[in-house]
Design an enzyme around this catalytic site. Structure first.
Site, short mmCIF file in Angstrom:
data_model
loop_
_atom_site.label_atom_id
_atom_site.label_comp_id
_atom_site.label_asym_id
_atom_site.label_seq_id
_atom_site.Cartn_x
_atom_site.Cartn_y
_atom_site.Cartn_z
CE1 TYR A 56 -3.40 2.82 0.58
CE2 TYR A 56 -1.92 3.51 2.33
CZ TYR A 56 -2.99 3.77 1.49
OH TYR A 56 -3.63 4.98 1.56
N PRO A 109 1.40 14.58 3.98
CG PRO A 109 -0.46 15.51 2.94
CD PRO A 109 1.01 15.68 3.09
CG HIS A 302 -2.12 11.67 -4.44
ND1 HIS A 302 -3.02 12.62 -4.04
CD2 HIS A 302 -2.14 10.72 -3.48
CE1 HIS A 302 -3.57 12.26 -2.90
NE2 HIS A 302 -3.04 11.11 -2.54
CB THR A 334 5.97 13.00 -6.85
OG1 THR A 334 4.65 13.28 -6.40
CG2 THR A 334 5.95 11.74 -7.71
NE ARG A 357 5.36 5.22 -3.05
CZ ARG A 357 4.82 6.01 -3.97
NH1 ARG A 357 5.38 7.20 -4.22
NH2 ARG A 357 3.72 5.66 -4.61
#
Length: 406
Positions: A56, A109, A302, A334, A357
């Site tokens: 995920y 976030p 995103h 990103t 990430r």
């Protein structure tokens, strides 16, 4: 031919050469200390986290082309260093959205964060407080606005807002964030519906996690994750009244695909702090937002998790900065996996960057200590890159310091 003089080794000299490393009994501390890059933290996170939760975080939409392109764009940078400048000290601090940050990046976030590791957003907020950088809480976060404020009481907290079908929920969150002293609202505009998160579907990833033979098999080598998950308070979502389904299905149930520019004004009227629009992906929209008086924009696709093959923010950055950089703060996210990526973005005109990430890999690798390590790695890489470029302050970075090879 040179003949080297030989001698019998002196035992005392031998002992001087051999320095035994003091063993570290704290296994978490040891594994985090061995991580030298964000990729190392990712490897640790993958070993310690069930596949569904890891994927995920790690995955993106459809064929994951956007994510790969974003990372490749940074790899295709060539740095152009100056020479003979005093860089015995470098200053990594900056000002963004009207306030300070000790480093040119903040924590982005992220939704459903406690599913990756149970300390979740509170670990991120606490680590951000120690580092002096902003922390951003998602509408789909698993910690409350008030608890995040308690974890980062004197630092900068941002709230990321989705406009949901039940507008009262969204508006109530805005009011709570303002009451808690959050200084910046990240109004996110790239999620009318969820992207095609194929890894989630293939893994059967659901919220809350569903126990199956597959998850049991995957959990056997990762008992610590399940122990943490089962012995800590259940997941709670400030904005979701019901759960059950994949993350994408929950997003589709909650998000309002009818939002328009008029909604931006509604939020502007409600929000007393800085208003930043996140998810901008072209120059025309950037100019329109600047004309409407927003305080900043975040160029973002995103993390590649929405529209696959969307524009790469780093590549879009110079054109947007040229058009609106004098009027609004332009930030981006990103693809950032190294401190030099952040330096390259700043050289291209970004005022600030966000890590998603990279922060979550640290979280999964070791909770709050892992987030601390991720921040430390990026800080060290930023400082080293600045010194090798022979730049003392972030403001000295210019497009002349970077060249895109492709």
């Amino acid at each position: 031919m040179v003949q080297m003089k030989r001698q019998i080794p002196n035992p005392t000299e031998l002992f001087d050469l051999v320095q035994l490393k003091k063993p570290t009994l704290n296994f978490k501390q040891r594994r985090l200390a061995e991580a030298q890059t964000i990729w190392d933290l990712r490897d640790i996170a993958k070993r310690r986290t069930p596949a569904a939760a890891f994927d995920y975080t790690d995955g993106a939409a459809d064929e994951e082309i956007s994510m790969r392109r974003a990372r490749q764009a940074f790899r295709d940078v060539e740095f152009c260093p100056s020479i003979l400048h005093d860089v015995s000290r470098v200053d990594t601090s900056c000002t963004v959205f009207g306030g300070p940050s000790a480093l040119p990046f903040g924590i982005a976030p992220t939704g459903f964060t406690r599913l990756m590791q149970t300390e979740g957003e509170l670990a991120g907020a606490s680590a951000a407080a120690k580092a002096g950088i902003p922390f951003s809480l998602s509408t789909l976060g698993t910690a409350s606005i008030e608890d995040v404020k308690a974890a980062n009481p004197t630092g900068r907290n941002f709230f990321q807002l989705y406009v949901m079908k039940d507008r009262d929920i969204s508006y109530g969150l805005v009011e709570r964030a303002a009451a808690a002293g959050f200084d910046t609202l990240l109004f996110t505009v790239d999620t009318p519906v969820a992207g095609a998160r194929l890894r989630d579907k293939r893994n059967g990833f659901s919220i809350p996690p569903q126990i199956s033979l597959g998850t049991i098999a995957n959990a056997i080598p990762r008992p610590w994750w399940w122990w943490d998950f089962l012995t800590t308070p259940p997941l709670e979502f400030a904005s979701l009244t019901e759960t059950g389904g994949t993350a994408g299905e929950l997003v589709d149930k909650a998000m309002d695909p009818s939002i328009q520019f008029a909604d931006l004004q509604t939020i502007r009227d409600m929000w007393p702090g800085k208003l930043v629009v996140k998810g901008v992906q072209n120059v025309a929209d950037s100019k329109k937002l600047a004309d409407l008086g927003v305080d900043g924009i975040v160029l973002s696709n995103h993390g590649g998790r929405q529209l696959d093959r969307a524009p790469v923010p780093f590549q879009l950055l110079p054109d947007v900065v040229r058009e609106v950089g004098a009027d609004v703060d332009v930030a981006m996210d990103t693809g950032i996996m190294h401190g030099s990526d952040i330096v390259a973005a700043l050289a291209h005109g970004a005022k600030f960057t966000f890590i998603g990430r990279a922060y979550l890999y640290g979280l999964m690798a070791g909770g709050e200590a892992g987030v601390d390590r991720a921040i430390a790695i990026l800080r060290e890489q930023i400082e080293r890159t600045m010194k090798l470029l022979q730049v003392e302050r972030l403001e000295e970075l210019t497009p002349e310091h970077v060249r895109r090879l492709s």
